[in-house]
Enzyme design. Sequence first.
Site: not given
Length: 292
Positions: A232, A282, A207
């Site tokens: 995110s 993502q 991430d």
Amino acid sequence: MSAALESLLDLLDLEQIEQDIFRGTSRSAVVPRVFGGQVAAQALVAAGRTVPADRTAHSLHSYFLRMGDPGAPIVYSVDRIRDGRSFTTRRVVAVQHGQPIFHLSASFQTYEEGLEHQADMPPAPDPETLPTAEQMLPRYADAFVDPGVMDRLLEARAAVDLRYVDAPPFAHVGTPQEPRSQVWFRTNGKLADDPLLHVCMATYVSDMTLLDSVLLAHGRGGWAVGDVVGASLDHAMWFHRPFRADEWLLYDQESPSASGGRGLGQARIYTQDGRLAITVIQEGVVRVPRKD
């Protein structure tokens, strides 16, 4: 092992407070919210602790629902969805202040022989020839809107040796680039042999830089520069082959699309000898701040 890595391992070592219920803490992050990679990794730890040791994680799908409070504990509740002959499925809800902040579904599988093929590893320089983050990132400190961001950024990444193949997005402000970026990473110290630990550590790191390619496409430096607001939204990973997070892994990232205030990043993670270990996708909020 570095002190920063020991601290991160403590963070991932959740306290079990009841059957299938775990509690985790947070540490200071670059921004005043819980780092998404931490929540995802802790949720996977919680799921993995309810699964037989001979079943390893092969995929996860997750959504970030609310901003996490770094000053409060996070409670992870595991739902044992299914225990089949080959696959085990778990659902995890992370809760703070009585509200869900994160949702994860993860699947685990016993080892099987099967068909084999993979995408070739792209060209990349030897990681040992690249500068460390501590050597590279301070060159761009003047671009940050807050002088303290650089120190917080380096502190947040101290457990990981992360090396950019090219300069990060805040080195290209105002100059659009190809929407692709690469980093090499490994933990700053050796880890135990537990496969779940290596999968959770890779989840944590995944991430950190995945949406960089979105920023590169538009010549944006990111939230630290102040030219975008981001967070995110969801995160998915598929674990194809065994790997170690304490050995060099190439994170090859690209962005196929940005629209509607959102940007999509997709990536492949390879071992140094060229095996495709992980695929990551993502989507995140990527908004240009209003002038007012």
